[in-house]
Design an enzyme around this catalytic site. Structure first.
Site, PDB file in Angstrom:
ATOM      1  N   TYR A  58     -10.939  10.446  42.919  1.00 25.74           N
ATOM      2  CA  TYR A  58     -10.178   9.517  42.080  1.00 25.74           C
ATOM      3  C   TYR A  58     -10.830   8.134  42.092  1.00 25.74           C
ATOM      4  CZ  TYR A  58      -6.496   6.260  40.726  1.00 25.74           C
ATOM      5  OH  TYR A  58      -5.794   5.249  40.138  1.00 25.74           O
TER       6      TYR A  58
ATOM      7  N   THR B 240       2.748  13.330  33.027  1.00 29.80           N
ATOM      8  CA  THR B 240       3.658  12.594  33.913  1.00 29.80           C
ATOM      9  C   THR B 240       4.560  11.639  33.139  1.00 29.80           C
ATOM     10  OG1 THR B 240       1.965  10.887  34.276  1.00 29.80           O
ATOM     11  CG2 THR B 240       2.058  12.700  35.863  1.00 29.80           C
TER      12      THR B 240
ATOM     13  N   VAL C 230       4.845   5.306  47.478  1.00 33.81           N
ATOM     14  CA  VAL C 230       5.622   5.303  48.713  1.00 33.81           C
ATOM     15  C   VAL C 230       6.978   4.619  48.503  1.00 33.81           C
ATOM     16  CG1 VAL C 230       4.531   3.159  49.511  1.00 33.81           C
ATOM     17  CG2 VAL C 230       5.585   4.696  51.165  1.00 33.81           C
TER      18      VAL C 230
END
Length: 727
Positions: free
Chosen positions: A140, A35, A183
């Site tokens: 997680y 990432t 978000v």
């Protein structure tokens, strides 16, 4: 100072790396780039493209002595942890254990672990403190909870100083769309693209949003603090999703907002109590939600403009569908073409003269060699069909072929050739591919190790330059202390003045000898600008600094800046006893530090080592230095001491006197005179074979007193040689 940041090219990691870089740290990064992005870190650093569970990480630790490790690398997507828990545990558990183990093995001073608010699960006791029950609802959250346990256990078992931060919802520039705080980044991207915002639920669910630079600040502060254990890292303020949308709408018009059903497992409210970290770390968040959103929006807006500019100038190039289709079906087409040629040769009249040759066998062999077993089996099937067709042309019935052993034998030959050739080629290709893969792995490892080697060489060269260019480096200390390589104690004492001046960068240096009882000290050497009014002999009990040095055997530092004492004193030790004391004055304020105290200690130890050799030599050659049965030095030994006094006079303006008797045989009184002399005075034969006395550190002003003292004992002496101390 060196810091290693795992996941340093990611969202949070890049901000942490920036903070450490700004504070003057050498930054090293390990990231598998799943990432992370290289352009997130633009300053000078060293990066390694590795997974944290990779064994090559040990080579990174071995090549660099890290002071701090910040472990941020993780699989941070909750949905991924649910669909692929094995991947989640490999990165978040096995990777952490690998880095923890290496940090302990290579003596890292501080280990900082990024945990998450996900460890609390659906606990409704808001705001959540560190003592609240942990009941994670996703793999997680479980992996982060397990990670905290590993960190605490490593501190308990191995003494590794660890700190775990439970992040609330982190947001800010460079954030991707995954993770717990994604978000805000999702909303930013969709608003800038003019798309609809989708909200799960009524939007009144709240989160504890913390700006990424506040997180980086807390991590940096903890790296040099005594903070250890588990801490919430948050703002301790709740903010609803609707409030976020309203704030973003104030920056740019929102197309529309659509509310959908809540996702199963989503937490309605989450807020973490940060009182513990604020109190123990003296930290508090600097950015409120409004300012943080403004800064985040500014970054996303700039990034959007850059993407639009790039898209307008870059032509997207992808392999065409036709080319992909040709690559996939080309072998079949070539096989069919080869079969057509084989069929034409087999059925034409050209082969009448070569009817004994079966062209189909050549066809099967060539296709098998070119393309392997898949095409060779197709070639076998086509060849069998052609063979049967030829038999039918020859007038044979299809049914009769089923009973003909020759037909089956021929078909068996086709199959055998096709399978053997195809298998052999496939095996050869597999061996080649394996060899190529092994070669690529070895080349990759070689490049990695070669890069590590180059890095170590660069560091070594840089350190070498620092050593050569440093005024107080051990290389220069060694060069300067070559002056101490003498077997005459007097020469060593005089050389010590130059050595201490050069190493400590001071002008005022004095050396006092200590009598066997440790009650008196006499000045035996000093620098040119040494205070002429200073006492040439000291009663130890009247000077507390000298008393402390003789009692403790350590470097004395005049921290109270007492004007009656030197700024620093260091003992010179021989055979466990303090033989002399070096004093220095006139030290620059910036050098009045622990570093220079240690440097002075090292210097005095080098002098002690040189004196040990000199005294050992004197003891071993004592019978050759003195006239037998007397305390009179032979001519050669006395000349060596006298030469060292002359050098001291020349270099440091240190006076001395040589006196002798005007009449009579002085030798008869040598033993009587020896009892009247100081430890630093000598009786010896001069160049004319006459007995004389060498009085150290004795000036013209002292001459009359000294001669009168000897005259009171019935010895009439006069000055034979002497150098007066200049004003």
């Amino acid at each position: 100072m060196k810091v290693l940041i795992t996941g340093g090219y990611g969202f949070i990691g890049s901000h942490v790396a920036e903070r450490f870089h700004k504070e003057g740290y050498e930054v090293y990064i390990i990231d598998n780039m799943s990432t992370g992005k290289l352009d997130h870190v633009t300053f000078k650093h060293k990066g390694y493209q590795l997974a944290v569970e990779d064994s090559k990480c040990e080579e990174v630790f071995q090549a660099n002595q890290f002071d701090t490790v910040v472990h941020l690398a993780a699989q941070a997507n909750v949905n991924t942890s649910i669909t692929n828990p094995q991947l989640d545990s490999e990165s978040n558990v096995l990777g952490l254990v690998n880095i923890l183990n290496l940090a302990q093995k290579f003596k890292v001073k501080k280990f900082i672990f990024a945990s998450s608010a996900a460890v609390y699960g659906t606990n409704d006791q808001m705001p959540l403190t560190e003592e609240a029950d942990c009941d994670p609802i996703s793999p997680y959250g479980i992996s982060k909870w397990v990670g905290e346990s590993y960190c605490l256990k490593w501190q308990e078992l191995y003494g590794l100083d660890t700190t775990c931060f439970r992040f609330s919802n982190v947001y800010g520039p460079r954030q991707g769309s995954s993770g717990e705080g994604g978000v805000i980044s999702i909303f930013m991207n969709r608003v800038l693209s003019g798309q609809t915002l989708y909200v799960y639920g009524d939007g009144e669910q709240t989160r504890d949003f913390i700006y990424v630079e506040d997180v980086a600040d807390a991590i940096f502060r903890s790296s040099y603090s005594k903070l250890s254990g588990v801490y919430n890292l948050s703002t301790n303020m709740k903010c609803s999703v609707n409030a976020i949308i309203e704030s973003i709408g104030g920056m740019r018009a929102i197309e529309s907002v659509i509310h959908t059903d809540m996702r199963p497992g989503d937490i309605t409210h989450s807020i973490l109590n940060n009182a513990k970290v604020k109190h123990e770390l003296d930290w508090s968040p600097m950015y409120g939600i409004e300012e943080g959103l403004q800064r985040t929006y500014g970054w996303f807006e700039q990034k959007q403009a850059e993407l639009e500019s790039t898209a307008s100038t870059m032509v997207e190039s992808k392999p065409s569908a036709v080319r992909q289709w040709l690559k996939k079906y080309m072998p079949y087409g070539e096989n069919l073409l080869a079969f057509v040629l084989t069929a034409w040769l087999s059925l034409s009249q050209i082969t009448n003269d070569y009817s004994a040759i079966d062209i189909k066998l050549f066809y099967i062999t060539i296709i098998g060699i070119m393309y392997g077993s898949r095409q060779s089996i197709l070639a076998v099937a086509l060849s069998i069909g052609l063979f049967v067709y030829q038999k039918l042309l020859d007038g044979r019935e299809l049914v009769s072929l089923l009973y003909d052993t020759d037909v089956f034998f021929q078909i068996a030959i086709y199959l055998f050739i096709g399978l053997v050739v195809g298998y052999a080629i496939e095996r050869k290709n597999a061996v080649i591919q394996s060899a190529v893969k092994t070669k690529d792995e070895l080349e990759e490892r070689y490049e990695f190790l070669n890069g590590m080697y180059r890095e170590v060489r660069e560091v070594k060269d840089e350190l070498q330059l620092r050593i050569l260019n440093s005024g107080d480096s051990f290389g220069k200390i060694y060069s300067i202390t070559k002056e101490l390589e003498s077997l005459e104690p007097e020469t060593v004492f005089n050389s010590t003045v130059n050595v201490v001046k050069s190493i400590m960068s001071v002008e005022s240096v004095a050396i006092y000898s200590v009598n066997p009882h440790g009650t008196y000290m006499r000045l035996i050497a000093h620098s040119n600008d040494y205070d002429a009014q200073a006492a040439k002999s000291l009663r130890v009990e009247e000077h507390s600094s000298m008393q402390w040095v003789l009692q403790e055997g350590k470097v004395f530092v005049n921290k109270e800046l007492d004007s009656s004492a030197p700024l620093m004193c260091a003992p010179i030790i021989y055979n466990g006893a303090i033989k002399a004391v070096i004093t220095i004055d006139g030290i620059a304020f910036n050098k009045f530090s622990l570093y220079y105290q240690n440097l002075f200690k090292v210097t005095s130890e080098l002098v002690s080592s040189a004196l040990t050799r000199a005294f050992a030599y004197i003891e071993a050659t004592e019978s050759q230095r003195y006239v037998p049965g007397t305390s009179i030095l032979r001519k050669e030994a006395f000349a060596s001491i006298l030469e060292s006094k002359r050098l001291a006079r020349m270099n440091h303006n240190t006076p001395y006197l040589v006196v002798g008797q005007t009449e009579g045989r002085f030798e008869e009184y040598a033993d009587k005179v020896a009892g009247m002399l100081r430890e630093t005075d000598y009786i010896g034969l001069n160049e004319d074979e006459k007995v004389v006395i060498l009085l150290s550190n004795t000036s013209e002003e002292d001459a009359s007193y000294v001669l009168n003292r000897f005259a009171s004992r019935g010895l009439s002496l006069q000055i034979v040689d002497g150098v007066l101390q200049h004003d």
